[in-house]
Each structure stands twice: as structure tokens, then as C-alpha cells.
Scaffold this motif. Structure first.
Motif, PDB file in Angstrom:
ATOM      1  N   LEU A   1       7.786  -4.020  -4.026  1.00  0.00           N
ATOM      2  CA  LEU A   1       8.003  -2.605  -4.312  1.00  0.00           C
ATOM      3  C   LEU A   1       7.369  -1.758  -3.216  1.00  0.00           C
ATOM      4  N   PHE A   2       8.161  -0.829  -2.672  1.00  0.00           N
ATOM      5  CA  PHE A   2       7.686   0.142  -1.691  1.00  0.00           C
ATOM      6  C   PHE A   2       7.646   1.512  -2.364  1.00  0.00           C
ATOM      7  N   LEU A   3       6.599   2.289  -2.095  1.00  0.00           N
ATOM      8  CA  LEU A   3       6.488   3.614  -2.700  1.00  0.00           C
ATOM      9  C   LEU A   3       5.968   4.619  -1.694  1.00  0.00           C
TER      10      LEU A   3
ATOM     11  N   ARG B   1       0.835  -1.197   0.000  1.00  0.00           N
ATOM     12  CA  ARG B   1       0.000   0.000   0.000  1.00  0.00           C
ATOM     13  C   ARG B   1       0.877   1.257   0.000  1.00  0.00           C
ATOM     14  N   PRO B   2       0.766   2.094  -1.032  1.00  0.00           N
ATOM     15  CA  PRO B   2       1.610   3.293  -1.097  1.00  0.00           C
ATOM     16  C   PRO B   2       1.415   4.202   0.113  1.00  0.00           C
ATOM     17  N   ASP B   3       2.515   4.719   0.612  1.00  0.00           N
ATOM     18  CA  ASP B   3       2.496   5.677   1.719  1.00  0.00           C
ATOM     19  C   ASP B   3       2.354   7.066   1.105  1.00  0.00           C
ATOM     20  N   VAL B   4       1.188   7.682   1.240  1.00  0.00           N
ATOM     21  CA  VAL B   4       0.871   8.921   0.537  1.00  0.00           C
ATOM     22  C   VAL B   4       0.448  10.001   1.521  1.00  0.00           C
ATOM     23  N   SER B   5       0.834  11.233   1.227  1.00  0.00           N
ATOM     24  CA  SER B   5       0.440  12.371   2.047  1.00  0.00           C
ATOM     25  C   SER B   5       0.286  13.597   1.151  1.00  0.00           C
ATOM     26  N   VAL B   6      -0.867  14.269   1.242  1.00  0.00           N
ATOM     27  CA  VAL B   6      -1.121  15.483   0.464  1.00  0.00           C
ATOM     28  C   VAL B   6      -1.623  16.572   1.409  1.00  0.00           C
TER      29      VAL B   6
ATOM     30  N   ALA C   1      10.894   5.328  -4.389  1.00  0.00           N
ATOM     31  CA  ALA C   1      10.492   3.935  -4.484  1.00  0.00           C
ATOM     32  C   ALA C   1      11.714   3.048  -4.323  1.00  0.00           C
ATOM     33  N   SER C   2      11.510   1.903  -3.693  1.00  0.00           N
ATOM     34  CA  SER C   2      12.589   0.926  -3.564  1.00  0.00           C
ATOM     35  C   SER C   2      12.065  -0.444  -3.968  1.00  0.00           C
TER      36      SER C   2
END
Length: 256
Positions: free
Chosen positions: A154-156, A41-46, A195-196
Motif C-alpha cells: 500500500l502506497f499513501l 512510509r507515507p509521503d506526507v506534507s503539511v 492511496a494505491s
């Protein structure tokens, strides 16, 4: 998180720009063929940049951006031929429990922090010079791969700061003031993403990339990740062209 973001910010500049800078394991070649890729699950912040320059996080904007990024990842990575699984919750990873996934996320974050500090933040390790990437999640990642059957993970992380109307007006005032000898504080919209990619057969982080956008120009943006078009653009910039490692590229006769 704060230390990692400060290190990654070192790749940015003050003008309007889009920058990426990736590193890869020396022998890395981008995944191809019938591989299985797990995207967590992408780590997202806006957030919104207020008139005073404070970033106020917006949960509704963040969720809209995460949804758009997941769709962008599914479309882009799904077109590469591998078997893609995007885990939108830790508990949804087949063959693994939520706590195991959480532990790997924490471990990967610590490794990503080391990569950011030593590759992007200028705190070079003498033993890692000219070695590309030489970082690993160890036996835990290998065991996870054996248990779940995935080849890569994949980490994002992505964050976006959207200048408010008041902030844009302050920037305009600052630019105008510079002509008469007084520059008001500037700084507005900007994106940071990284991303890694982890090879679950070896446990190693085999590829890492950072995307940085920023502008001191009033109202200039670089794609709104709350929209599908903006998320598609960000994901393509970050993951669209994975470069092979130096030795792999040399063996294939490619120029870096």
C-alpha cells in the motif's frame, strides 16, 4: 509530483466539501483472511497558507502528521485480520534493500500519475474505458513479493494546508467584500490524499482512491492530520470502505 497533484485536484470543488472517488480492478475484492500487507512510509506534507496565499511547508507539522497517520494506519489496517507491516524507513523492509524499495516507489509514482491523468484528469484512454483499473508495476513488483513474502503493498500520500490567522482574516474580508461588490481572493484550508494498493502476486494496481477536502468558508476545517483524531478521520475516509471491482461485485450480488 506537480502534474499528479494538478490532475487529482480535478475532483475538488469550490465550496466546503469532502469527496472521495475510487477505482478498482474489475475482479478486485478487498483483502481478507491471512494476507500479508506492506505499507511503505507515507509521503506526507503539511504547510501553512500565509495571508498572501503562499503555502509554507512546515517540517515539524509534517513529522507530527506522519506519526499520527502511521498510528492511524496501524490501528485501522491491523483490525482487518491481515498481517500488517509498516516500513517507516526504506531500509526496514524485511528481505529487500533500500534501493529496491526506492525503485518500486518511483515506479509506483509513475503509474499513479497515469491513473490520475486518465481516470481523474479527463485524459481518457479509449482502450481503458469501462475497464476499471488496468495498470501494473510489472515483474519488478512480482519479484519483490516473492522475495519478501508480502501479498499486497500500500502506497499513501497525504497533504494538508492550514490557513494562518492572517489568511482566515483575508477570507472574512473577501466574503464581506462580496456584499459590496468586491471579493478579495479566497482559498484556505484543504486536504488531498490518495492511496494505491498493489497485488504483489500479479504486480497489478488493484485499487486506487482519492480524498479531497476544501473550503472557501473562513476558518472551516476538515480534521487536522497533525492530531491523532484528524489523522484517524482522514485514514478512515480514504481506506475505510474499499469497494470491490465491478465484476466482483456483480458476482457477489452487490450494488456499486
Amino acid at each position: 509530483m506537480r502534474r499528479l497533484l494538478l490532475a487529482l485536484t480535478a475532483v475538488s470543488s469550490l465550496g466546503g466539501c469532502v469527496q472521495t472517488k475510487q477505482y478498482a480492478d474489475l475482479q478486485f475484492t478487498p483483502p481478507q483472511g491471512d494476507y500479508r500487507l506492506l505499507v511503505l512510509r507515507p509521503d506526507v506534507s503539511v504547510g501553512s497558507v500565509t495571508t498572501g496565499g503562499v503555502v509554507e511547508q512546515r517540517a515539524d507539522w509534517t513529522e507530527a502528521a506522519r506519526t499520527a497517520i502511521v498510528t492511524a494506519l496501524r490501528n485501522q489496517q491491523g483490525g482487518r485480520g491481515g498481517q500488517l507491516f509498516i516500513a517507516e524507513r526504506r531500509s526496514s523492509v524485511p528481505g529487500a534493500d533500500a534501493e529496491t524499495v526506492a525503485e518500486l516507489e518511483r515506479l509506483n509514482f509513475a503509474v499513479d500519475q497515469a491513473i490520475a491523468e486518465h481516470k481523474y484528469g479527463g485524459q481518457y484512454l479509449p482502450t481503458k474505458r469501462r475497464m476499471g483499473l488496468d495498470y501494473t508495476l510489472g515483474e519488478d513488483a512480482i519479484a519483490f513479493g516473492r522475495k519478501t513474502g508480502f501479498d499486497y503493498m500500500l502506497f499513501l500520500h497525504a497533504e494538508d494546508q492550514v490557513a494562518s490567522t492572517g489568511r482566515v482574516a483575508m477570507q472574512i474580508l473577501g466574503v464581506a467584500g462580496c456584499f459590496i461588490g468586491f471579493c478579495a481572493p479566497s482559498g484556505g484550508s484543504g486536504q488531498l490524499a490518495y492511496a494505491s494498493l498493489v497485488n504483489l502476486r500479479s504486480g497489478e494496481v488493484v485499487w486506487f482512491n482519492v480524498l479531497q477536502t476544501g473550503s472557501q468558508i473562513p476558518g472551516m476545517g476538515f480534521g487536522d492530520i497533525r492530531t491523532q483524531a484528524g489523522a484517524d478521520q482522514m485514514v478512515e475516509r480514504l481506506l475505510g470502505r474499499m469497494k470491490p471491482g465491478r465484476e466482483a461485485a456483480r458476482a457477489a450480488g452487490l450494488r456499486q
